[in-house]
Design an enzyme around this catalytic site. Structure first.
Site, mmCIF file in Angstrom:
data_model
loop_
_atom_site.group_PDB
_atom_site.id
_atom_site.type_symbol
_atom_site.label_atom_id
_atom_site.label_comp_id
_atom_site.label_asym_id
_atom_site.label_seq_id
_atom_site.Cartn_x
_atom_site.Cartn_y
_atom_site.Cartn_z
ATOM 1 C CG ASP A 221 -2.069 0.937 1.130
ATOM 2 O OD1 ASP A 221 -2.249 1.546 0.057
ATOM 3 O OD2 ASP A 221 -2.801 1.097 2.126
ATOM 4 C CG HIS B 101 0.064 2.290 -9.323
ATOM 5 N ND1 HIS B 101 -0.184 1.852 -8.038
ATOM 6 C CD2 HIS B 101 -1.015 3.042 -9.669
ATOM 7 C CE1 HIS B 101 -1.363 2.309 -7.632
ATOM 8 N NE2 HIS B 101 -1.874 3.042 -8.595
ATOM 9 C CG LEU C 141 9.546 -16.913 -3.480
ATOM 10 C CD1 LEU C 141 9.339 -17.012 -1.971
ATOM 11 C CD2 LEU C 141 9.979 -15.492 -3.849
HETATM 12 C C1 FPP Z 1 -2.296 0.276 -3.212
HETATM 13 O O1 FPP Z 1 -1.671 1.502 -3.061
HETATM 14 C C2 FPP Z 1 -1.641 -0.435 -4.291
HETATM 15 C C3 FPP Z 1 -2.264 -0.984 -5.350
HETATM 16 C C4 FPP Z 1 -3.720 -1.017 -5.533
HETATM 17 C C5 FPP Z 1 -1.493 -1.594 -6.434
HETATM 18 C C6 FPP Z 1 -0.300 -2.377 -5.970
HETATM 19 C C7 FPP Z 1 0.473 -2.831 -7.121
HETATM 20 C C8 FPP Z 1 1.802 -2.860 -7.156
HETATM 21 C C9 FPP Z 1 2.654 -2.482 -6.025
HETATM 22 C C10 FPP Z 1 2.535 -3.368 -8.349
HETATM 23 C C11 FPP Z 1 2.048 -4.716 -8.736
HETATM 24 C C12 FPP Z 1 3.073 -5.489 -9.331
HETATM 25 C C13 FPP Z 1 2.859 -6.623 -10.005
HETATM 26 C C14 FPP Z 1 3.973 -7.516 -10.230
HETATM 27 C C15 FPP Z 1 1.542 -6.995 -10.522
HETATM 28 P P1 FPP Z 1 -2.406 2.821 -3.538
HETATM 29 O O2 FPP Z 1 -2.111 3.073 -4.933
HETATM 30 O O3 FPP Z 1 -3.839 2.710 -3.207
HETATM 31 O O4 FPP Z 1 -1.692 3.904 -2.674
HETATM 32 P P2 FPP Z 1 -2.366 5.111 -1.890
HETATM 33 O O5 FPP Z 1 -3.194 4.499 -0.792
HETATM 34 O O6 FPP Z 1 -1.195 5.859 -1.361
HETATM 35 O O7 FPP Z 1 -3.183 5.905 -2.872
#
Ligand code: FPP
Length: 254
Positions: free
Chosen positions: A34, A51, A145
């Protein structure tokens, strides 16, 4: 003085506390990644940049997981609720697995990583499914893994599906109602073949599960950090593993 004569009462030295013990590494670690959006906002960048940085951090975290011999790393990449985000962001998030795999799959194969997913796979866009299916096929024989990506995953939905399957099995005479136990429910979850997570980490200072692994985390140790996902470093991951090693897991016993 008395303490020194009774080894079982001896205080741990700070060195003992700081060093990771190889015989008590959690087998399965789950992470709620997050804070990508906030990471980007802090830098005056669009959310996409967060992201992208978060995606690159996945590779670093996989490396640390491998270094310490974890067996399974489950990452919450997209929840059933994330479809509510603006379409351009959803489209970007659905492109990330493809970008991730086109950049890092050769290294992951070299590191003997096996790609798996949990969540409603069939409802993902075709290009997302294609990239992931290819990666699954190419890594199916790897026995290092397991990188288990939760995509279009929602724990309540998963439980509803498990209950529906169980009811159908009862109707088809596979079980009687009396035979339904925890194992039957677990066996009908996406995670049926995996051990429950030993440790669940959430970044960005939020302290909730957000519909992630509700059933599977009944006895999981939780670890929270204020660090935003792109800043979740090897040192922080190791701190989480160390803290895990200093927990006493009793599973309801004494
Ligand atoms: C939440 O943070 C994060 C997500 C919904 C996306 C997470 C995805 C990745 C870290 C990359 C994925 C990688 C692969 C390999 C598929 P947010 O964007 O809601 O953050 P915020 O709460 O600060 O707005």
């Amino acid at each position: 003085m008395l303490i020194n004569k009774l080894p079982f009462l001896k205080k741990k030295s700070s060195e003992e506390i700081r060093t990771l013990k190889p015989d008590n590494i959690p087998e399965h670690v789950a992470i709620i990644m997050d804070g990508n959006g906030r990471w980007a906002k802090k830098r005056g960048l669009p959310r996409f940049a967060g992201h992208k940085e978060g995606m690159d951090n996945v590779k670093k975290v996989v490396k640390t997981a491998n270094k310490h011999g974890l067996k399974v790393l489950t990452l919450y990449a997209f929840s059933t609720e994330n479809w509510k985000r603006p379409k351009p962001e959803v489209d970007y998030l659905m492109k990330l697995p493809m970008d991730f795999l086109s950049t890092y799959l050769p290294e992951l194969i070299e590191e003997n990583v096996q790609i798996q997913t949990i969540g409603e796979f069939d409802l993902l866009p075709d290009h997302t499914k294609k990239a992931i299916q290819e990666a699954k096929d190419k890594t199916v024989k790897n026995n290092g893994l397991i990188l288990n990506i939760a995509l279009n995953y929602g724990s309540r939905y998963e439980l509803v599906q498990s209950i529906k399957k169980t009811v159908t099995d009862i109707q088809n005479g596979k079980y009687s109602v009396e035979e339904i136990d925890e194992n039957v429910i677990s066996d009908n979850l996406y995670t049926s073949h995996l051990k429950d997570p030993d440790l669940l980490i959430r970044t960005s200072g939020e302290i909730r599960l957000s519909n992630f692994l509700l059933w599977q985390s009944a006895y999981t140790e939780f670890w929270f950090t204020d660090a935003l996902w792109p800043d979740f470093s090897e040192a922080l991951f190791e701190q989480a593993l160390l803290d895990y090693q200093n927990r006493k897991r009793r599973f309801g016993g004494i």
